[in-house]
Design an enzyme around this catalytic site. Structure first.
Site, short mmCIF file in Angstrom:
data_model
loop_
_atom_site.label_atom_id
_atom_site.label_comp_id
_atom_site.label_asym_id
_atom_site.label_seq_id
_atom_site.Cartn_x
_atom_site.Cartn_y
_atom_site.Cartn_z
N GLY A 104 0.85 -1.18 0.00
CA GLY A 104 0.00 0.00 0.00
C GLY A 104 0.89 1.22 0.00
N ARG A 105 0.95 1.91 1.14
CA ARG A 105 1.75 3.12 1.30
C ARG A 105 1.37 4.15 0.24
NH1 ARG A 105 7.46 1.68 3.85
NH2 ARG A 105 7.03 -0.44 4.49
N HIS A 106 0.06 4.37 0.10
CA HIS A 106 -0.42 5.37 -0.84
C HIS A 106 -1.85 5.78 -0.49
CE1 HIS A 106 -1.74 1.56 -2.80
NE2 HIS A 106 -2.81 2.27 -3.09
N ALA A 107 -2.31 6.81 -1.16
CA ALA A 107 -3.71 7.25 -1.11
C ALA A 107 -4.16 7.43 -2.56
CB ALA A 107 -3.83 8.55 -0.33
#
Length: 135
Positions: A49-52
């Site tokens: 992930g590590r995102h928006a």
């Protein structure tokens, strides 16, 4: 602005015959599904992930194993969800920074409201804070 939250899907059946869970259009998933993908065999020491997203909404489900999902909203609210039942998912709205950590046996299915578009991703945490006014 919607916040991340758990969605419990119907769990139909019994232990002697097995179970089925259903997500239908105009049902528990709060958007039309444009894309479905799944992840598996992710090493336990990897955080994904590590995102928006600017626009994409998602529902994440651990169809096997355990997934720890952490979300952060623009106002700084952090939530942690432990997914370990195949009839429970977590809704991830646009603008929510999110990470996932998996047990080795975890299989995750994701229902997304948009097709893949790189420009929809905010991949740097500093950009997330700047774009959404997070102090």
């Amino acid at each position: 602005m919607q916040k991340p939250h758990l969605i419990e899907f119907p769990k139909l059946g019994a232990s002697d015959i097995g179970y089925i869970s259903v997500g239908e259009a105009n049902g528990l998933i709060p958007f039309p599904i444009e894309r479905t993908f799944w992840t598996y065999f992710t090493p336990e020491n990897i955080v994904r992930g590590r995102h928006a997203h600017h626009a994409t909404e998602q529902v994440l489900i651990a169809v096997a194993g355990r997934i720890i999902v952490t979300t952060e909203m623009p106002d700084g609210e952090v939530q942690t969800f432990v997914l370990e039942s195949p009839h429970v998912g977590v809704y991830i709205p646009p603008n929510a920074w999110h990470t996932m950590q998996y047990s080795h046996t975890a299989v995750q299915v994701v229902f997304a409201s948009t097709s893949y578009q790189e420009h929809d991703y905010i991949r740097q945490y500093e950009d997330f804070k700047r774009i959404w006014g997070h102090k």
